[in-house]
Structure formats: structure tokens, C-alpha cells
Design a protein around this motif. Structure first.
Motif, short mmCIF file in Angstrom:
data_model
loop_
_atom_site.label_atom_id
_atom_site.label_comp_id
_atom_site.label_asym_id
_atom_site.label_seq_id
_atom_site.Cartn_x
_atom_site.Cartn_y
_atom_site.Cartn_z
N UNK B 17 30.46 34.02 21.17
CA UNK B 17 31.58 34.81 21.68
C UNK B 17 31.88 34.36 23.12
N UNK B 18 33.12 33.95 23.36
CA UNK B 18 33.57 33.61 24.71
C UNK B 18 34.20 34.85 25.32
N UNK B 19 33.84 35.14 26.60
CA UNK B 19 34.29 36.38 27.24
C UNK B 19 35.03 36.07 28.54
N UNK B 20 36.14 36.77 28.74
CA UNK B 20 36.88 36.69 30.00
C UNK B 20 37.55 38.02 30.27
N UNK B 21 38.40 38.06 31.31
CA UNK B 21 39.14 39.30 31.56
C UNK B 21 40.60 39.09 31.18
N UNK B 22 41.27 40.19 30.86
CA UNK B 22 42.64 40.10 30.36
C UNK B 22 43.63 39.84 31.51
N UNK B 23 44.82 39.39 31.11
CA UNK B 23 45.89 39.22 32.10
C UNK B 23 46.16 40.51 32.84
N UNK B 24 46.13 41.60 32.09
CA UNK B 24 46.37 42.92 32.69
C UNK B 24 45.33 43.20 33.78
N UNK B 25 44.06 42.94 33.47
CA UNK B 25 42.99 43.19 34.45
C UNK B 25 43.15 42.30 35.67
N UNK B 26 43.47 41.02 35.44
CA UNK B 26 43.61 40.08 36.56
C UNK B 26 44.74 40.51 37.48
N UNK B 27 45.82 41.01 36.85
CA UNK B 27 46.96 41.44 37.66
C UNK B 27 46.59 42.68 38.48
N UNK B 28 45.84 43.61 37.85
CA UNK B 28 45.45 44.83 38.57
C UNK B 28 44.49 44.52 39.71
N UNK B 29 43.61 43.56 39.50
CA UNK B 29 42.62 43.23 40.53
C UNK B 29 43.26 42.55 41.74
N UNK B 30 44.32 41.80 41.50
CA UNK B 30 44.94 41.04 42.59
C UNK B 30 44.22 39.72 42.77
N UNK B 31 44.51 39.07 43.90
CA UNK B 31 44.00 37.72 44.14
C UNK B 31 42.48 37.71 44.18
N UNK B 32 41.85 36.98 43.27
CA UNK B 32 40.39 36.96 43.18
C UNK B 32 39.84 35.86 44.09
N UNK B 33 38.86 36.23 44.91
CA UNK B 33 38.36 35.32 45.94
C UNK B 33 36.87 34.99 45.78
#
Lengths: 374, 119
Positions: B17-33
Motif C-alpha cells: 500500500x502506497x500512502x500520501x496525503x490528499x490534494x485537499x489536505x495539502x491545500x489546507x496545510x499550505x506551503x510545506x517546508x
């Protein structure tokens, strides 16, 4: 949410797609669709428009300038009397223990004093001023004007297209300009480390002025998120975080803002709350200092991260008061307090993040050189 | 693709199983650093905090969606965390794992269910 106040630009924020958050009792834009990182970089590259209407604008009036200035000097350790007409200074209200109650900007406008204070402190600040200065001086909060900031290397060009003659202003100059019958109170200052202006506008005209500024392709609206990372890179304090009632101006490395005339040996030495403690610290130093901090890895060290002088020490020696990612620095940046003997640039410390000790180095402030028009 | 209420996506290929975060989550989190990933070979329990991501705004944890073993991590993210904002449901996967019990996957949402979950 219904308890939150709104600024005259609230509808415009929504129209621009802002994400609104509660801040100091106001519903304020934390970011627009561009996002914190790009807003920050845009402001450093071109120009950003900020709504800072939540801040307190206050007039202090009296029989003449000397009475106003000498009255205000009872509250702050700055040289108010010596301020030239049309000039502004940074200052702070102190308390009897020598701590900082709020930081502020004050400007001389003829015989009057114009003060801008932090949103979260404004009710207390106004009460403090009325109690200390009344009845001989009159303290009048300005309730019917918005306050905006235009910041960035293109700020002058952008604003000059709307307001003629502002190009001759220098850093910390203040001036009134009337445009289409609307009186703007303009200062050349800000909270980003960039050149820029803060503009007080009658509330009914604020949206129109902002729309005109936003028509310029060099201008993007900037939210509180990027405002925070911009001021952090510029090494500027955020009240309630980097300075508070328990930090003195000497601890906070703000002694540059206490002019010689108010220090020991000066013509008007002391005479402000906490003068004994602050003048003593000015003479003998304090045991801790606010410093810049550069985490050596990629993990940001945020507010409240404890600092240690070794990887294994049990007791912290200091604390981070502001921290995050610096989009211009392209690395994590922070500010905090450390013992004076560990405050030299390049001193190696350890910050504890999620239970892990990570290396962090003391650094001089600002992280990004100021770009003021002196 | 399956989705969790923690805004992770799970792509099942065989017993991996490959795991990541959704587009929705990435948008809510903002710029990831910043991203901190677990090590390959780690045994994890469902709901254990195994990934830390920090955006310009705040730090968040990513939970293990299932019991199992981490078999591969996407360490290209460590040097380029911004890729998570660019392609969260593609190139910027976080880790691959071998679940202890593949049948647990049945409890997660379909794409249509996730879309209604976030709307």
C-alpha cells in the motif's frame, strides 16, 4: 465568530478569497489564494498590501507640543520632546518593573502626537494614556479610519501613482496628503524590513483606495501569515511573544530605541515607569538577551521550543519566542532569549523539537537586510 | 484508491500500500517546508504518528493508516518538501507499507465517499 470585530476592508478580503481567522478580537485575513510563501516572496520582490486596521490609532492633544511631549515622556523611555514635526519614532510603554507593556509608533503632527499601538493591547493602552495624561492632555482614539500598509521595493512607485509627492518622504517621515478630497495620513514605515508606507484612510474610502492600489500588477494582498514571516526575517519583535510585561528593553536588545536624553546623564534622564530598573540594566547589562537563531537542520523551531547548552543538559538555558520558516532565507529562522554569556553569534545550542535535541546556532539579526529609504 | 478520514490516500498494488496525503489536505496545510519520514523496516501500529510535516503555518502528524511494516520511503521529499504541494496524489507519496491484514482496507472510503466527506 459573531463576537469578532471586522475592519472596513472585510468585504474586500472575502472577495479576494482570503482565509479569515480570529486575531486580537478581529476577523482578519491570514492568507489569500497566493498562499503564505508566495505572498512573502512577492512582498520582498514587488509590493504587498496589508490591512492593519485592527491596530489602534490615537491622538494626544494638549495646550502645546511641549506639554504633549513631556506628558507622553512619563509613559515611554523615548525622546518625544525632541521629535521634529513630521517625524515618527518607535517606542514602548514600560511598567514599574521595567518590562514592556506594548510597543508603538508615535509621530509629531504640529502640536499634536499621533500614536499607533498593537490591536491586542489597544484598550489597555488607551486606558493607560487617559489615566496618566488626563485631564491636562486629551487622548482621542481614532474610530473612523482604516489603516493599511504598502510594503516592498515597488511600494514607492505603486503609491506615487495614486498619491503624488510621496517620493520625497524618507524612512519615518509622516505627512498628510489629500487625494480627490480624501485626506490620507501617510508614514514611510512598516513591519516587513522593506521600504514602504502605512496609510490611515477614512473608513468609507478605504476599500476604494485599496482597489486602486490592487489594480497595479505589482501589488498583491498579503495576510497575517506572511506578515509574521516577513517581520521575523527582519528581526522585528511581535508583542506578546518576543517582548512582554516580563522582558525589559535591555533584555530585548531594544536599547537603540532609548535616546541619550532619557538615559543616565541625559537632560531628562528617567521619569518613565521602571526607569530605575531599566537605567540600571543599561549601565550594568542584563543576564539574558534576545537573539536570532538559525536551526541547523530543516525542522522549524517554533515559539516555546526550549534551548539547551548541550545535547544532554537537563535544564533549558533559553527559549524560542518566535520561529518558523523564512521564505527569503529559504531555511528555518527563529528568535528567542538566551543567557548573555551564550548570546554571541555562532554560539552552538540545542533546541528540543518533538523530544529530539536539534542543533541551532545564535545568529545576528536581521536575517534579511533592511531595505529602508533613509 | 482508498481514502482515510485523516486525509490520506492509499493505493493498493498486490500486498503493498502506497500512502500520501490528499490534494485537499495539502491545500489546507499550505506551503510545506519540512517532512520527517519513518525508516524503512519500521513496524508501525494503526494511528501511530509516523510522519511529521510542517507547513509555514504549523506542524502536523500523519498517522499510520494500518498495522504493518514500512518497506520504502520517498526520501526525495526531505530535500524538496514543496513537492507535496505540487503533486500530493502522485509523485509526492510518503511511504509504502505491507499491511498485516489487507482486509482492513475495506473500511476506508472510496474517492466518491471522500469527496462527500470533505464537502
Amino acid at each position: 465568530m459573531s463576537d469578532l470585530a471586522v475592519t472596513p476592508l472585510y468585504d474586500l478580503h472575502l472577495e479576494l478569497g482570503a482565509k479569515m481567522v480570529p486575531f486580537a478580537g478581529y476577523s482578519m485575513p491570514v492568507q489569500y489564494p497566493l498562499g503564505v510563501m508566495k505572498e512573502h516572496l512577492h512582498c520582498r520582490a514587488d509590493a504587498g498590501l496589508f490591512d492593519v486596521s485592527h491596530m489602534g490609532q490615537v491622538w494626544v492633544d494638549g495646550p502645546d507640543w511641549d506639554a504633549v511631549a513631556l506628558g507622553f515622556e512619563r509613559l515611554v523611555p523615548q525622546n518625544v520632546l525632541g521629535l521634529a514635526d513630521g517625524r515618527q519614532r518607535y517606542g514602548f510603554f514600560t511598567n514599574d518593573a521595567g518590562g514592556i507593556e506594548d510597543d508603538l509608533m508615535f509621530a509629531r503632527r504640529g502640536e499634536r502626537l499621533f500614536v499607533v499601538v498593537n490591536a491586542a493591547c489597544k484598550a489597555e493602552d488607551i486606558a493607560r494614556m487617559i489615566q496618566a495624561l488626563g485631564p491636562s492632555l486629551t487622548v482621542t482614539p481614532v474610530e473612523d479610519r482604516a489603516l493599511i500598509a504598502v510594503q516592498g521595493p515597488a511600494a514607492e512607485a505603486v503609491l506615487a501613482a495614486q498619491v503624488p509627492d510621496i517620493s520625497t518622504m524618507k524612512f519615518m517621515d509622516v505627512r498628510n496628503c489629500t487625494v480627490d478630497g480624501v485626506e490620507l495620513w501617510i508614514s514611510r514605515s512598516g513591519y516587513t524590513g522593506e521600504d514602504g508606507f502605512e496609510i490611515s484612510i477614512p473608513e468609507a474610502e478605504a476599500e476604494r483606495v485599496c482597489r486602486a492600489l490592487l489594480e497595479d500588477p505589482r501589488v498583491q494582498p498579503i495576510g497575517l501569515g506572511a506578515r509574521d514571516s516577513l517581520r521575523l526575517e527582519a528581526g522585528l519583535c511581535l508583542y506578546g511573544h518576543d517582548i512582554d510585561a516580563g522582558t525589559s528593553p535591555v533584555d530585548a536588545q531594544l536599547t537603540w530605541a532609548i535616546q541619550a536624553v532619557r538615559k543616565t546623564g541625559g537632560a531628562r534622564a528617567g521619569g518613565f515607569p521602571g526607569a530605575a530598573a531599566i537605567l540600571d540594566q543599561l549601565a550594568h547589562g542584563s543576564d539574558r538577551k534576545r537573539v536570532g537563531l538559525l536551526p541547523q537542520g530543516r525542522a522549524p523551531m517554533r515559539e516555546a521550543v526550549p534551548l539547551f547548552d548541550s545535547e544532554t543538559a537537563t535544564d533549558p538555558v533559553g527559549i524560542v519566542t518566535s520561529g518558523g520558516f523564512g521564505p527569503t532565507v529559504q531555511a528555518p529562522v527563529a528568535m528567542g532569549y538566551v543567557p548573555t554569556n551564550l548570546s554571541a553569534p555562532d554560539t552552538e545550542l540545542w533546541g528540543e523539537v518533538r523530544g529530539k535535541r536539534l542543533p541551532v546556532r545564535v545568529a545576528s539579526l536581521p536575517f534579511v537586510p533592511a531595505n529602508f529609504k533613509r | 484508491m482508498k481514502f482515510t478520514e485523516e486525509h490520506e490516500w492509499l493505493l493498493v498494488e498486490g500486498d503493498t500500500v502506497t500512502v500520501g496525503i490528499t490534494e485537499h489536505a495539502a491545500e489546507q496545510l499550505g506551503d510545506i517546508v519540512f517532512v520527517e519520514l519513518p525508516e524503512a523496516g519500521t513496524e508501525v501500529s494503526k494511528d501511530e504518528e509516523i510522519v511529521v510535516i510542517e507547513s509555514v503555518k504549523a506542524a502536523s502528524d500523519i498517522l499510520a493508516p494500518l498495522d504493518g511494516e514500512i518497506i520504502e520511503i520517498n526520501d526525495t521529499l526531505t530535500d524538496a518538501p514543496g513537492r507535496i504541494n505540487e503533486d500530493p496524489q502522485g509523485e509526492a507519496w510518503f511511504f509504502k507499507m505491507k499491511p498485516a491484514d489487507m482486509s482492513e482496507l475495506d473500511s476506508f472510503m472510496s474517492e466518491a465517499e471522500y469527496k462527500s466527506f470533505i464537502s
